[in-house]
Design a protein around this motif. Structure first.
Motif, PDB file in Angstrom:
ATOM      1  N   TYR A  55      72.434 122.432  -7.675  1.00  0.00           N
ATOM      2  CA  TYR A  55      72.212 121.001  -7.475  1.00  0.00           C
ATOM      3  C   TYR A  55      73.403 120.164  -7.943  1.00  0.00           C
ATOM      4  O   TYR A  55      73.603 119.037  -7.467  1.00  0.00           O
ATOM      5  N   ASP A  56      74.179 120.689  -8.877  1.00  0.00           N
ATOM      6  CA  ASP A  56      75.348 119.944  -9.370  1.00  0.00           C
ATOM      7  C   ASP A  56      76.426 119.785  -8.301  1.00  0.00           C
ATOM      8  O   ASP A  56      77.315 118.944  -8.440  1.00  0.00           O
ATOM      9  N   ILE A  57      76.375 120.602  -7.261  1.00  0.00           N
ATOM     10  CA  ILE A  57      77.367 120.539  -6.185  1.00  0.00           C
ATOM     11  C   ILE A  57      76.804 119.653  -5.074  1.00  0.00           C
ATOM     12  O   ILE A  57      75.778 119.964  -4.478  1.00  0.00           O
ATOM     13  N   ALA A  58      77.459 118.561  -4.819  1.00  0.00           N
ATOM     14  CA  ALA A  58      76.937 117.544  -3.898  1.00  0.00           C
ATOM     15  C   ALA A  58      77.212 117.929  -2.442  1.00  0.00           C
ATOM     16  O   ALA A  58      78.086 117.358  -1.778  1.00  0.00           O
ATOM     17  N   ARG A  59      76.486 118.918  -1.951  1.00  0.00           N
ATOM     18  CA  ARG A  59      76.587 119.289  -0.545  1.00  0.00           C
ATOM     19  C   ARG A  59      75.340 120.062  -0.138  1.00  0.00           C
ATOM     20  O   ARG A  59      74.572 120.535  -0.989  1.00  0.00           O
ATOM     21  N   THR A  60      75.160 120.191   1.165  1.00  0.00           N
ATOM     22  CA  THR A  60      74.069 120.999   1.712  1.00  0.00           C
ATOM     23  C   THR A  60      74.638 122.326   2.200  1.00  0.00           C
ATOM     24  O   THR A  60      75.702 122.359   2.827  1.00  0.00           O
ATOM     25  N   ASP A  81      66.532 120.704   1.349  1.00  0.00           N
ATOM     26  CA  ASP A  81      67.575 119.704   1.536  1.00  0.00           C
ATOM     27  C   ASP A  81      68.917 120.193   1.006  1.00  0.00           C
ATOM     28  O   ASP A  81      69.966 119.683   1.402  1.00  0.00           O
ATOM     29  N   VAL A  82      68.895 121.168   0.104  1.00  0.00           N
ATOM     30  CA  VAL A  82      70.122 121.710  -0.476  1.00  0.00           C
ATOM     31  C   VAL A  82      70.489 123.029   0.198  1.00  0.00           C
ATOM     32  O   VAL A  82      71.640 123.253   0.577  1.00  0.00           O
ATOM     33  N   VAL A  83      69.529 123.932   0.346  1.00  0.00           N
ATOM     34  CA  VAL A  83      69.737 125.208   1.030  1.00  0.00           C
ATOM     35  C   VAL A  83      68.802 125.253   2.235  1.00  0.00           C
ATOM     36  O   VAL A  83      67.583 125.213   2.086  1.00  0.00           O
ATOM     37  N   GLN A  84      69.369 125.332   3.431  1.00  0.00           N
ATOM     38  CA  GLN A  84      68.558 125.264   4.641  1.00  0.00           C
ATOM     39  C   GLN A  84      67.961 126.611   5.032  1.00  0.00           C
ATOM     40  O   GLN A  84      66.832 126.679   5.519  1.00  0.00           O
ATOM     41  N   ARG A  85      68.731 127.695   4.852  1.00  0.00           N
ATOM     42  CA  ARG A  85      68.226 129.043   5.115  1.00  0.00           C
ATOM     43  C   ARG A  85      68.737 129.974   4.022  1.00  0.00           C
ATOM     44  O   ARG A  85      69.855 129.812   3.533  1.00  0.00           O
ATOM     45  N   LEU A  86      67.925 130.976   3.667  1.00  0.00           N
ATOM     46  CA  LEU A  86      68.272 131.842   2.543  1.00  0.00           C
ATOM     47  C   LEU A  86      67.964 133.297   2.872  1.00  0.00           C
ATOM     48  O   LEU A  86      66.866 133.622   3.330  1.00  0.00           O
ATOM     49  N   LEU A  87      68.937 134.163   2.618  1.00  0.00           N
ATOM     50  CA  LEU A  87      68.729 135.607   2.707  1.00  0.00           C
ATOM     51  C   LEU A  87      68.552 136.157   1.299  1.00  0.00           C
ATOM     52  O   LEU A  87      69.338 135.839   0.394  1.00  0.00           O
ATOM     53  N   LEU A  88      67.524 136.986   1.115  1.00  0.00           N
ATOM     54  CA  LEU A  88      67.219 137.579  -0.177  1.00  0.00           C
ATOM     55  C   LEU A  88      67.500 139.077  -0.120  1.00  0.00           C
ATOM     56  O   LEU A  88      67.021 139.761   0.793  1.00  0.00           O
ATOM     57  N   THR A  89      68.258 139.591  -1.059  1.00  0.00           N
ATOM     58  CA  THR A  89      68.502 141.035  -1.121  1.00  0.00           C
ATOM     59  C   THR A  89      68.106 141.570  -2.490  1.00  0.00           C
ATOM     60  O   THR A  89      68.281 140.899  -3.512  1.00  0.00           O
TER      61      THR A  89
END
Length: 314
Positions: A55-60, A81-89
């Protein structure tokens, strides 16, 4: 002190300190416990702190990767709003089955942290929490993370540091030396914070940030400490580990732990040193240090700064 003769070399030439098959079994067993959630408190806390750094990084970030996600303790603290898609390994199917719910769409991949099955320049963000300290080839793993990032992508990770569980380590060593005339390693070796910046730099990251956090948890005694480590899937998996300790040695270690580190209420502390790291994949848009010799003032002139000027004396 580690038994160097018990270390094995992997095919790539890196030190093979940990039995990765054993670690997979430990993690799978821990995740399959009916009350496994009671042992998640440390991962939940560290995962939330990693999410804070995102969240400290001001980007999506359109596409992110969580390496060694466990039950996805980072993802549960992130918003779409911060991470639109996520891959989990993760290396264990059991952990992925019990992943926490989160806002963004996710996709699970059963994969070893040492062998990431992704193309270069794929992800805008890579995160990792509480898994990289079990990697045999940490420099190689960091290089892979750097490769799968897009240019100007960022890696944010947390791993256990070298001073973790020093109370347990010292108590076991003193008790074993006194009762058995020598000691074996019972707590796995961890990375020192002084090495982490160099490892990130060698892996090709720029604009590095490394900081340390200490989380202290209080337990009734040494047996509860070791029971919770087992429930977390954090038991020692070094090749040179000693499988069993004599009962007298364990009782002596419990007494040493209480005597040296015990609190007034009878509990004992266990300290977890957490190393946080942030590194960026280089891109031409990033700020660069000024060229050597481009300064407009000399260090030799610094002493004159505090001297009064003629106008001050008027």
């Amino acid at each position: 002190v580690q038994n160097v003769s018990c270390r094995r070399l992997s095919a790539g030439g890196a030190m093979n300190i940990f039995d990765r098959r054993m670690k997979r079994q430990q993690r799978s067993w821990a995740a399959s416990l009916q009350d496994s959630s009671k042992y998640d408190y440390l991962r939940e806390e560290v995962g939330s702190r990693v999410a804070d750094r995102v969240y400290d990084i001001a980007r999506t970030f359109p596409l992110a990767l969580d390496v060694g996600c466990g039950k996805s303790h980072i993802a549960e603290h992130l918003s779409k709003d911060v991470v639109q898609r996520l891959l989990l390994t993760d290396i264990t199917h059991s952990a992925l089955k019990q992943r926490r719910s989160c806002e963004m769409p996710t996709h699970c991949v059963l994969a070893d942290e040492e062998f990431l099955p992704f193309r270069e320049n794929t992800f805008d963000l890579v995160v990792s929490s509480m898994s990289l300290h079990w990697i045999n080839d940490l420099p190689g793993a960091l290089r892979q993370i750097q490769q799968v990032l897009k240019p100007d992508g960022v890696f944010i990770g947390a791993m256990v540091g070298g001073e973790t569980l020093y109370e347990l380590r010292c108590s076991l060593q003193l008790a074993e030396t006194e009762r058995e005339g020598g000691f074996s390693p019972h707590v796995s070796p961890y990375t020192a914070v002084t090495d982490l910046g160099n490892l990130l730099g060698q892996a090709g990251f720029s604009m590095l940030t490394v900081d340390i956090d200490e989380i202290q948890v209080h337990y009734p005694g040494i047996f509860e400490v070791m029971n919770d480590l087992q429930g977390m899937g954090e038991s020692n998996c070094a090749w040179n580990r000693r499988a069993l300790l004599h009962r007298d040695t364990m009782l002596a270690a419990a007494a040493v732990y209480k005597e040296m580190y015990g609190n007034e209420d009878g509990s004992v502390p266990a300290t977890f040193e957490i190393l946080y790291m942030i590194g960026w994949k280089p891109h031409e848009s990033q700020a660069k240090p000024a060229k050597r010799g481009s300064a407009t003032a000399s260090f030799g002139d610094l002493s004159k700064i505090s001297q009064p000027t003629p106008s001050d004396q008027a």
